[in-house]
Design an enzyme around this catalytic site. Structure first.
Site, short mmCIF file in Angstrom:
data_model
loop_
_atom_site.label_atom_id
_atom_site.label_comp_id
_atom_site.label_asym_id
_atom_site.label_seq_id
_atom_site.Cartn_x
_atom_site.Cartn_y
_atom_site.Cartn_z
N LYS A 127 14.06 -6.74 4.02
CA LYS A 127 14.40 -5.83 5.12
C LYS A 127 15.70 -6.18 5.85
CE LYS A 127 9.79 -4.17 6.39
NZ LYS A 127 8.93 -3.92 7.54
N ASP A 155 9.85 1.82 11.30
CA ASP A 155 8.72 1.14 11.93
C ASP A 155 8.60 1.51 13.41
OD1 ASP A 155 7.79 -0.21 9.69
OD2 ASP A 155 9.14 -1.91 9.99
N ILE A 163 -1.10 -4.88 14.89
CA ILE A 163 -0.38 -4.30 13.75
C ILE A 163 -0.93 -4.84 12.42
CG2 ILE A 163 1.70 -3.91 15.14
CD1 ILE A 163 2.89 -6.00 13.02
N GLY A 184 10.14 -9.53 12.93
CA GLY A 184 10.67 -8.20 12.67
C GLY A 184 9.76 -7.10 13.22
N ALA A 185 8.46 -7.28 13.08
CA ALA A 185 7.52 -6.26 13.56
C ALA A 185 7.59 -6.16 15.09
CB ALA A 185 6.11 -6.61 13.11
N ARG A 243 0.83 -1.21 0.00
CA ARG A 243 0.00 0.00 0.00
C ARG A 243 0.86 1.25 0.00
NH1 ARG A 243 -2.68 -4.90 0.90
NH2 ARG A 243 -4.83 -4.54 0.28
N SER A 244 2.17 1.09 0.02
CA SER A 244 3.04 2.28 0.08
C SER A 244 2.90 3.19 -1.13
CB SER A 244 4.50 1.85 0.28
OG SER A 244 4.66 1.37 1.60
N TYR A 277 -3.44 -4.99 9.49
CA TYR A 277 -4.38 -3.99 8.99
C TYR A 277 -5.27 -4.50 7.86
CZ TYR A 277 -0.59 -3.15 5.67
OH TYR A 277 0.39 -3.32 4.73
N ASN A 335 13.84 -0.50 6.65
CA ASN A 335 12.70 -0.42 5.73
C ASN A 335 12.76 0.84 4.87
OD1 ASN A 335 12.08 1.48 7.65
ND2 ASN A 335 9.91 1.00 7.69
P1 ATR Z 1 7.27 -10.16 10.78
O1 ATR Z 1 8.70 -9.98 10.42
O2 ATR Z 1 6.32 -9.47 9.86
O3 ATR Z 1 7.00 -9.86 12.21
P2 ATR Z 1 7.64 -13.03 11.05
O4 ATR Z 1 9.08 -12.83 11.29
O5 ATR Z 1 7.21 -14.09 10.08
O6 ATR Z 1 6.94 -11.71 10.51
O7 ATR Z 1 6.90 -13.25 12.45
C1 ATR Z 1 5.62 -13.75 12.56
C2 ATR Z 1 5.26 -13.92 14.03
O8 ATR Z 1 3.96 -14.54 14.11
C3 ATR Z 1 6.22 -14.80 14.80
O9 ATR Z 1 6.30 -14.36 16.12
C4 ATR Z 1 5.51 -16.16 14.73
O10 ATR Z 1 5.87 -17.04 15.77
P3 ATR Z 1 7.21 -17.96 15.65
O11 ATR Z 1 8.35 -17.07 16.03
O12 ATR Z 1 6.99 -19.05 16.61
O13 ATR Z 1 7.26 -18.41 14.23
C5 ATR Z 1 4.08 -15.73 14.88
N1 ATR Z 1 3.14 -16.75 14.38
C6 ATR Z 1 2.87 -17.05 13.09
N2 ATR Z 1 1.96 -18.05 13.02
C7 ATR Z 1 1.66 -18.40 14.30
C8 ATR Z 1 0.78 -19.36 14.90
N3 ATR Z 1 0.02 -20.19 14.16
N4 ATR Z 1 0.72 -19.42 16.25
C9 ATR Z 1 1.48 -18.59 17.02
N5 ATR Z 1 2.33 -17.66 16.51
C10 ATR Z 1 2.41 -17.56 15.18
#
Ligand code: ATR
Length: 287
Positions: free
Chosen positions: A71, A108, A226, A137-138, A21-22, A228, A92
């Site tokens: 990133k 961020d 976070i 990362g978030a 969406r940027s 959206y 980012n």
């Molecule tokens: P981003 O960089 O956007 O934050 P990410 O690095 O893929 O994305 O992180 C996703 C987060 O959602 C992680 O904390 C992940 O948990 P894990 O560290 O155990 O992978 C969490 N997450 C994703 N699916 C999940 C699920 N089904 N149950 C619990 N946590 C989940």
């Protein structure tokens, strides 16, 4: 928008990038202020990220944003990285300096902080603990913003414990400030908390729901998501029903764009109702 011989250029590199969406965000600001500029989606394969970043000054770009999956890798390519972004481990935003060198930032942290400030101005960082769900990362950006805000205690809840431990190691300023909780303890972790933030992908369209029981969360606590898409997640709907102040994920997206825009185009970037409405329209559109 009209492209001229003097049009200032910026864009976003991602693979894929069409979901971003940027472009809607930055081109709204350009149109609003009648700036001779354009912000383009730039589909860049991971193996060509370095070439693409190095091409920015060659092609006269002022800089770019980065989205999945670039990133982290971009951080090791650019010439300078602000210390906070280095600790987070991701950038980012890239700004092309006058000499053609590349400066990396993570906006961020700024985006989350400003979104909270705008949507929950009464939230008091020192009044209660903050619970952060996720350790990606978030989550790193959110945790950094909470530390900066002076939150007394941060409870990190993540499915993979080792990842949460790494976040604490990389970001913690004072050892006693962060605690790690298993995913199964997420309901109990809400006791006495003043803020709950979901940084996981759970609740996003196409992902499983975030299953959490808010019963132990004090009524005055703020709940932020976070995610959206959708704008009103099940978490935010449940929080509003219980009388919590709810903060959606769009604010962080809009505010994180401000520093880049201001650096590239030399004009202020304001988050207004009109901007929100314009970007919300793109959320409904198929991608
Ligand atoms: P981003 O960089 O956007 O934050 P990410 O690095 O893929 O994305 O992180 C996703 C987060 O959602 C992680 O904390 C992940 O948990 P894990 O560290 O155990 O992978 C969490 N997450 C994703 N699916 C999940 C699920 N089904 N149950 C619990 N946590 C989940």
């Amino acid at each position: 928008m009209r492209i001229t011989g003097r049009t200032r250029l910026a864009g976003i590199m991602g693979w894929p990038v069409a979901h971003s969406r940027s472009p809607a965000l930055h081109n709204f600001w350009l149109d609003e202020q009648g700036i001779d500029g354009a912000y383009l989606p730039l589909p860049v394969r991971p193996e060509q990220l370095e070439q693409a970043l190095r091409a920015l000054p060659v092609l006269g770009f002022r800089g770019c944003n980065l989205t999945i999956p670039h990133k982290q890798m971009a951080l090791s390519i650019v010439d300078r990285v602000e210390p906070l972004a280095r600790r987070i481990g991701a950038i980012n935003t890239v700004i092309v300096a006058a000499d053609g060198s590349l400066e990396g930032r993570n906006t961020d942290v700024f985006g989350f902080r400003e979104s909270l400030r705008e949507s929950a101005p009464d939230w008091d960082p020192v009044a209660g603990s903050a619970v952060v769900l996720g350790a990606g990362g978030a989550a790193r950006a959110v945790v950094a913003a909470l530390i900066e805000a002076g939150v007394g205690e941060i409870r990190l809840v993540n499915r993979t414990q080792a990842r949460a431990e790494r976040v604490a190691e990389d970001l913690e300023a004072r050892p006693s400030r962060m605690s790690i909780h298993p995913w199964s303890a997420r309901n109990a972790a809400l006791e006495n908390a003043g803020l709950l933030v979901n940084t996981t992908s759970l609740g996003m369209t196409g992902e499983p729901e975030l299953a959490i029981d808010l019963a132990r969360l004090p009524r005055q606590a703020v709940v932020a998501d976070i995610v959206y898409v959708p704008l009103e997640t099940a978490l935010l709907a449940a929080a509003r029903q219980r009388g919590h102040h709810a903060v959606d994920g769009l604010g962080m997206l809009l505010h994180q764009g401000r520093p880049g825009f201001e650096a590239w185009f030399g004009a202020p970037a304001r988050v207004t109702r009109e901007l929100r409405a314009a970007v919300v329209t793109t959320l409904a559109a198929p991608r």
